[in-house]
Design an enzyme around this catalytic site. Sequence first.
Site, short mmCIF file in Angstrom:
data_model
loop_
_atom_site.label_atom_id
_atom_site.label_comp_id
_atom_site.label_asym_id
_atom_site.label_seq_id
_atom_site.Cartn_x
_atom_site.Cartn_y
_atom_site.Cartn_z
N GLU A 99 0.81 -1.23 0.00
CA GLU A 99 0.00 0.00 0.00
C GLU A 99 0.84 1.27 0.00
OE1 GLU A 99 -2.72 -0.46 3.26
OE2 GLU A 99 -3.63 -2.25 2.40
N GLU B 109 -5.88 -10.73 -1.50
CA GLU B 109 -6.79 -10.48 -0.36
C GLU B 109 -8.24 -10.38 -0.84
OE1 GLU B 109 -5.46 -7.09 1.96
OE2 GLU B 109 -3.36 -7.64 1.76
O1 G3I Z 1 -4.14 -6.77 18.53
C1 G3I Z 1 -5.05 -5.81 19.05
C2 G3I Z 1 -5.57 -6.23 20.38
O2 G3I Z 1 -4.48 -6.29 21.29
C3 G3I Z 1 -6.64 -5.26 20.84
O3 G3I Z 1 -7.21 -5.73 22.02
C4 G3I Z 1 -7.73 -5.10 19.79
C5 G3I Z 1 -8.75 -4.06 20.18
O4 G3I Z 1 -9.47 -3.62 19.05
O5 G3I Z 1 -7.13 -4.71 18.61
C6 G3I Z 1 -6.21 -5.65 18.11
O6 G3I Z 1 -5.71 -5.20 16.91
C7 G3I Z 1 -6.59 -5.28 15.78
C8 G3I Z 1 -5.93 -6.17 14.74
O7 G3I Z 1 -6.69 -6.17 13.55
C9 G3I Z 1 -5.80 -7.61 15.22
O8 G3I Z 1 -7.04 -8.13 15.46
C10 G3I Z 1 -6.79 -3.89 15.24
O9 G3I Z 1 -7.56 -3.14 16.16
C11 G3I Z 1 -7.50 -3.94 13.91
O10 G3I Z 1 -7.51 -2.65 13.33
C12 G3I Z 1 -6.75 -4.88 12.98
O11 G3I Z 1 -7.44 -4.91 11.74
C13 G3I Z 1 -6.71 -5.48 10.68
C14 G3I Z 1 -6.39 -4.42 9.63
O12 G3I Z 1 -5.71 -5.03 8.55
C15 G3I Z 1 -5.54 -3.30 10.22
O13 G3I Z 1 -4.83 -2.62 9.28
C16 G3I Z 1 -7.56 -6.58 10.05
O14 G3I Z 1 -7.71 -7.64 10.98
C17 G3I Z 1 -6.89 -7.11 8.79
O15 G3I Z 1 -7.78 -7.95 8.09
C18 G3I Z 1 -6.52 -5.95 7.89
O16 G3I Z 1 -5.82 -6.48 6.79
C19 G3I Z 1 -5.46 -5.53 5.78
C20 G3I Z 1 -4.25 -6.08 5.08
O17 G3I Z 1 -3.23 -6.30 6.02
C21 G3I Z 1 -3.78 -5.11 4.00
N1 G3I Z 1 -4.82 -4.81 3.07
C22 G3I Z 1 -6.06 -4.32 3.69
C23 G3I Z 1 -6.56 -5.30 4.73
C24 G3I Z 1 -7.84 -4.80 5.29
O18 G3I Z 1 -7.67 -3.59 5.97
#
Ligand code: G3I
Length: 406
Positions: free
Chosen positions: A215, A332
């Site tokens: 990205e 993805e």
């Molecule tokens: O790990 C923390 C945890 O400690 C905490 O308690 C919790 C509270 O909300 O958050 C956890 O982190 C989250 C993480 O996923 C793991 O579950 C984040 O808030 C959350 O924002 C994060 O979202 C991920 C996102 O990337 C963040 O950028 C999604 O699961 C994941 O599917 C998504 O994947 C991305 C690809 O890497 C790149 N392309 C886009 C795609 C979708 O955004």
Amino acid sequence: MKKRILSCVMAVFVYFSLMPFTVTESTENKTDNKISSQTKKPQVTDTQNNDSSVIDSSSELNIPEFSDSLKDKFSSFFKTGTCISASGIDTSAEFILKHFNSITPENELKPDYILNQQASELYGNNVNTQVVFNNNTRKILKFCEDNNIPLRGHTFVWHSQTPDWFFKENFRYDGADVTPDIMNQRLENFIKNTFELLAKDYPNLKIYAYDVCNELYENNGGGFRKPGSNNLEMGKSYWTKIYPDDSFVINAFTYARKYAPPECKLFLNDFNEYVPAKTKDIYDMAMKLKDLGLIDGIGMQSHLDTGYPDISTYKTALEKFMSSGLDVQITELDITCSDFSLQAKAFKDIFTLAAGNSENISSLTVWGTHDTVSWRNYANPLLFGENYSEKEAYKEVMSIKNTDLK
Ligand code: G3I
């Protein structure tokens, strides 16, 4: 008319909602414990064709008419992957092994998961970035190793999910920004230490692809993301704050080439990749890296909606990327929808297009096992629904015939 207006509204909505910084969901918390009967440790079966990072071109490309496994259905064309979280292994192991022969850790190899601030600061030389795998990361790596499932690594250079201390003196939040020269050393050590730890602790793990950079670009063309901290201003990049040019990209690929296992293909991965101006930015950088012999492929994230883009827009981008002569992977895929039949058609179109171009496409990954655990679960974007139910989309994809590819 009503339909067309709805489509346009969806297109605009999707365009903006696709920006990763809009994510508010935690997939870690989204577990589905309704299939506890499937939690026994899976065994690798004979039919598990996991060693096909390079598809054997001498084998006849053939879609079996009847199959109840995604990976088996498309095994002569490409790897069929999913992203998983550590908790997904508890709930979905058997399901994963049945349908997928490639795994991308959804979050667990991202910089904020594996960069260790305390250890980096304690190391004391300001450049030796320390990498530590936590239990969740280890669980996924072990699962892939034990079950002989090839891994797509994701990711090193990304504006998101990367802590600001990584870019600051002494690896401390209160440090000043480092120079590009210091950052080069940190980046090299980040990549080196990651691959070394992977090789040391998971000697039998097959890493067949890695998203070296993710990205990098603005959505409407115009090059790299604007400089800044994504943690303070979403969408900005600390990489472009430190570097005045594209040397961080060239260097990241240079280091990845140096330390990645030889069979690991190196990817430039992005989203909204079918927006023409962005297609061009990605293509131009890929060609520059290709001329330097540093890149193997372009990753099309493919977070789609039934309203946008249409298959011909998507195909135009795919063809442009294939014209680079590099491998292309769909990394993805998910398709949000309000109409399951439209979604089914859209999934069928993408799988058909990919299978028809499999000489250039070595894997197709869906971003999640089933709707319940998707980052976009509000719009049911995957092939399987609650409790792994087979959605219309899954059935359509499984109905693809050889004649559809012509
Ligand atoms: O790990 C923390 C945890 O400690 C905490 O308690 C919790 C509270 O909300 O958050 C956890 O982190 C989250 C993480 O996923 C793991 O579950 C984040 O808030 C959350 O924002 C994060 O979202 C991920 C996102 O990337 C963040 O950028 C999604 O699961 C994941 O599917 C998504 O994947 C991305 C690809 O890497 C790149 N392309 C886009 C795609 C979708 O955004």
